[in-house]
Design a protein around this motif. Structure first.
Motif, PDB file in Angstrom:
ATOM      1  N   GLY A  79       0.678  -1.173   0.092  1.00 26.91           N
ATOM      2  CA  GLY A  79      -0.040  -0.048   0.092  1.00 26.91           C
ATOM      3  C   GLY A  79       0.953   1.323   0.021  1.00 26.91           C
ATOM      4  O   GLY A  79       0.380   2.281  -0.653  1.00 26.91           O
ATOM      5  N   LEU A  80       1.975   1.315   0.730  1.00 28.83           N
ATOM      6  CA  LEU A  80       3.022   2.558   0.782  1.00 28.83           C
ATOM      7  C   LEU A  80       3.415   2.489  -0.566  1.00 28.83           C
ATOM      8  O   LEU A  80       3.536   3.866  -0.999  1.00 28.83           O
ATOM      9  CB  LEU A  80       4.005   2.229   1.853  1.00 28.83           C
ATOM     10  N   VAL A  81       3.790   1.594  -1.150  1.00 30.37           N
ATOM     11  CA  VAL A  81       4.530   1.587  -2.576  1.00 30.37           C
ATOM     12  C   VAL A  81       3.407   2.165  -3.708  1.00 30.37           C
ATOM     13  O   VAL A  81       3.788   3.153  -4.470  1.00 30.37           O
ATOM     14  CB  VAL A  81       4.787   0.283  -2.929  1.00 30.37           C
ATOM     15  N   LEU A  82       2.167   1.752  -3.382  1.00 32.67           N
ATOM     16  CA  LEU A  82       1.051   2.534  -4.204  1.00 32.67           C
ATOM     17  C   LEU A  82       0.861   3.873  -4.045  1.00 32.67           C
ATOM     18  O   LEU A  82       0.615   4.659  -5.200  1.00 32.67           O
ATOM     19  CB  LEU A  82      -0.250   1.436  -3.927  1.00 32.67           C
ATOM     20  N   ILE A  83       1.030   4.359  -2.889  1.00 32.64           N
ATOM     21  CA  ILE A  83       0.798   5.683  -2.385  1.00 32.64           C
ATOM     22  C   ILE A  83       1.839   6.499  -3.025  1.00 32.64           C
ATOM     23  O   ILE A  83       1.634   7.508  -3.565  1.00 32.64           O
ATOM     24  CB  ILE A  83       0.667   5.813  -0.935  1.00 32.64           C
ATOM     25  N   LYS A  84       3.151   6.059  -2.861  1.00 34.10           N
ATOM     26  CA  LYS A  84       4.273   6.727  -3.231  1.00 34.10           C
ATOM     27  C   LYS A  84       4.195   6.703  -4.943  1.00 34.10           C
ATOM     28  O   LYS A  84       4.450   7.850  -5.542  1.00 34.10           O
ATOM     29  CB  LYS A  84       5.639   6.210  -2.950  1.00 34.10           C
ATOM     30  N   LEU A  85       3.762   5.710  -5.488  1.00 28.81           N
ATOM     31  CA  LEU A  85       3.810   5.777  -6.949  1.00 28.81           C
ATOM     32  C   LEU A  85       2.526   6.628  -7.583  1.00 28.81           C
ATOM     33  O   LEU A  85       2.735   7.652  -8.533  1.00 28.81           O
ATOM     34  CB  LEU A  85       3.545   4.482  -7.396  1.00 28.81           C
ATOM     35  N   GLY A  86       1.503   6.713  -6.589  1.00 27.52           N
ATOM     36  CA  GLY A  86       0.341   7.599  -6.907  1.00 27.52           C
ATOM     37  C   GLY A  86       0.719   9.048  -6.784  1.00 27.52           C
ATOM     38  O   GLY A  86       0.267   9.830  -7.569  1.00 27.52           O
ATOM     39  N   GLY A  87       1.604   9.227  -5.683  1.00 26.51           N
ATOM     40  CA  GLY A  87       1.648  10.789  -5.351  1.00 26.51           C
ATOM     41  C   GLY A  87       2.782  11.306  -6.385  1.00 26.51           C
ATOM     42  O   GLY A  87       2.258  12.634  -6.825  1.00 26.51           O
ATOM     43  N   LEU A  88       3.556  10.608  -6.684  1.00 18.45           N
ATOM     44  CA  LEU A  88       4.704  11.110  -7.547  1.00 18.45           C
ATOM     45  C   LEU A  88       4.416  10.780  -9.174  1.00 18.45           C
ATOM     46  O   LEU A  88       4.708  11.541 -10.169  1.00 18.45           O
ATOM     47  CB  LEU A  88       6.130  10.855  -7.349  1.00 18.45           C
ATOM     48  N   GLY A  89       4.107   9.663  -9.228  1.00 18.27           N
ATOM     49  CA  GLY A  89       3.628   9.093 -10.460  1.00 18.27           C
ATOM     50  C   GLY A  89       4.564   8.050 -11.193  1.00 18.27           C
ATOM     51  O   GLY A  89       5.715   8.370 -11.057  1.00 18.27           O
TER      52      GLY A  89
END
Length: 462
Positions: A79-89
């Motif tokens: 979930g943290l990885v998904l949030i990071k990828l979503g935040g920055l792209g």
């Protein structure tokens, strides 16, 4: 594989951005649905995992199944990885890795990255991109370190440290997810360090990357010359966009605090039972979380109707361009307000701080705001079909929260029908990508078609 990559490289910029987010969501939902990602006894279906993946990548915070009760440590790390990828792209992070390995990024890909980050200039874009990623991790690390002072004594070293990291990343990326339970941060409504660190992370993450560097550059020159008296002059050296965003961010937070206090000060189920310090902390936290963060320290089912209405308006506005926040954006709404004021006062052009703004920019801002309004009403209307027994104000609150990627809810999302939850997923996706794709789509068609001019016509309005 190479053929697919070549095809992807030749796609229009908006499609690249959309497909990168869709790819991360698909992979994330599959990983979350695996048994090794879930808690023992989890009853979540693939739909729930897909909904969670969409919400994480779109940094929203809405959920159909509580994260803490559904996913184990591995699932929460996913979930943290998904949030990071979503935040920055995804494109941003991949390009950063490629640059770090010494490889060049094509001009076409640089344009894609610039659009994904809403960076207005290509000058030193490599350094800009690397600095964004570097300082993102640095700020999240500082936030996690400060939060450990409360959560480590509360939960112990292992869980306390991981909770601090999780909340810091989620707050900075304006995601609104927590790994504590089903009531967000309501248990910490009067804990000073939580009510200071989390809102500051939200503000820094949602204010826009270009704002960081403009402030940092001017702060360095300010310190170098030690011009403590000429503060006003230093402020004027900031870019016009920076000044607009800072002014509107401070105004929105201040206005939200005042309205929340006036509405909820004596409400025994929200602020009424708190001390003066607790009321101020809760008010500040709620005002900042409306910048599309999704955390809450009070129960939203207990809010007065007036509070629900004004919070819906503030959620619609959201954060600032080029950051991790969603919504129609502060600067976009500000330009529309300036346009209305110009029309009311009979001015031919839109002005801000003795600068005349380009009509094309104002027109695009108006298009974005109108589209957000239309999409909100379409989403609310569809949800009212699937859940017609739910009061309309809560459906509207949910729709704006989803499209603005805010993540606030009156404990409604898990109880909605699958039809409404599907609508919410699409709204979160559109809300995360909407401003980016609109800007790039408008930019692509610009000057590609010959202007058409017909005989003048007249239509009565008003």
């Amino acid at each position: 594989m190479r053929r697919l990559l070549n095809r992807f490289s030749n796609l229009p910029i908006p499609f690249k951005i959309v497909l990168s987010f869709a790819f991360v969501i698909l992979v994330g939902s599959i990983l979350l649905s695996m048994p090794f990602s879930q808690q023992i006894g989890s009853q979540a279906t693939y739909f729930d995992h897909l909904f969670t993946a969409v919400s994480m990548v779109c940094v929203t915070g809405l959920f159909t199944e509580p994260l803490a009760h559904t996913y184990n440590i591995f699932g929460q790390i996913v979930g943290l990885v998904l949030i990071k990828l979503g935040g920055l792209g995804l494109i941003t992070l991949v390009a950063t890795i490629v640059m770090q390995l010494g490889r060049r990024v094509s001009m076409k890909d640089e344009v894609t990255l610039r659009q994904a980050l809403n960076s207005g200039s290509m000058i030193n874009f490599r350094n800009f991109l690397l600095s964004v990623v570097k300082y993102t991790f640095l700020i999240e690390g500082i936030g996690a370190f400060l939060l450990t002072f409360h959560f480590v004594p509360l939960f112990g070293w292992a869980r306390g440290l991981f909770t601090s990291i999780f909340l810091s990343i989620s707050a900075f990326n304006n995601a609104g997810f927590d790994n504590l339970g089903t009531t967000s941060l309501q248990g910490f409504v009067d804990v000073p360090i939580v009510n200071i660190v989390i809102p500051l992370l939200i503000i820094v993450g949602g204010i826009g990357f270009s704002i960081w560097f403009d402030l940092a550059q001017n702060f360095k020159s300010f310190i170098a010359v030690r011009s403590w008296i000429d503060l006003r002059g230093r402020y004027r050296r900031l870019k016009l966009h920076t000044r607009l965003v800072l002014n509107w961010t401070l105004f929105l937070i201040g206005a939200a605090m005042i309205l929340f206090m006036l509405s909820e000060w004596h409400n025994p189920t929200t602020l009424g039972s708190l001390s003066l310090s607790g009321k101020i902390q809760a008010t500040f936290f709620q005002a900042v979380t409306l910048r599309t963060a999704g955390f809450a320290t009070v129960g939203y089912t207990n809010l007065h109707l007036f509070t629900i209405i004004f919070m819906t308006v503030f959620m619609f506005i959201g954060g600032s361009p080029g950051g991790t926040a969603g919504g129609a954006k502060t600067s976009t709404v500000a330009l529309v307000v300036k346009l209305i004021w110009a029309e009311v006062t009979g001015q031919q052009h839109v002005h801000y701080q003795k600068r005349t703004l380009d009509n094309e920019i104002v027109r695009r801002a108006l298009v974005i705001v109108v589209m957000f309004v239309i999409l909100n009403f379409v989403g609310m209307s569809l949800m009212s079909i699937f859940d017609e027994t739910v009061p309309l104000q809560y459906l509207f609150f949910e729709a704006v929260s989803a499209l603005g990627t805010v993540g606030l809810s009156a404990d409604l999302t898990p109880d909605l029908s699958r039809g409404s939850q599907t609508v919410i997923m699409f709204m979160m996706f559109i809300g995360r990508l909407g401003p980016i794709t609109i800007f790039t789509a408008l930019g692509q068609f610009e000057r590609k078609q010959k202007p058409k001019v017909y005989a003048s016509g007249n239509i009565i309005i008003g």
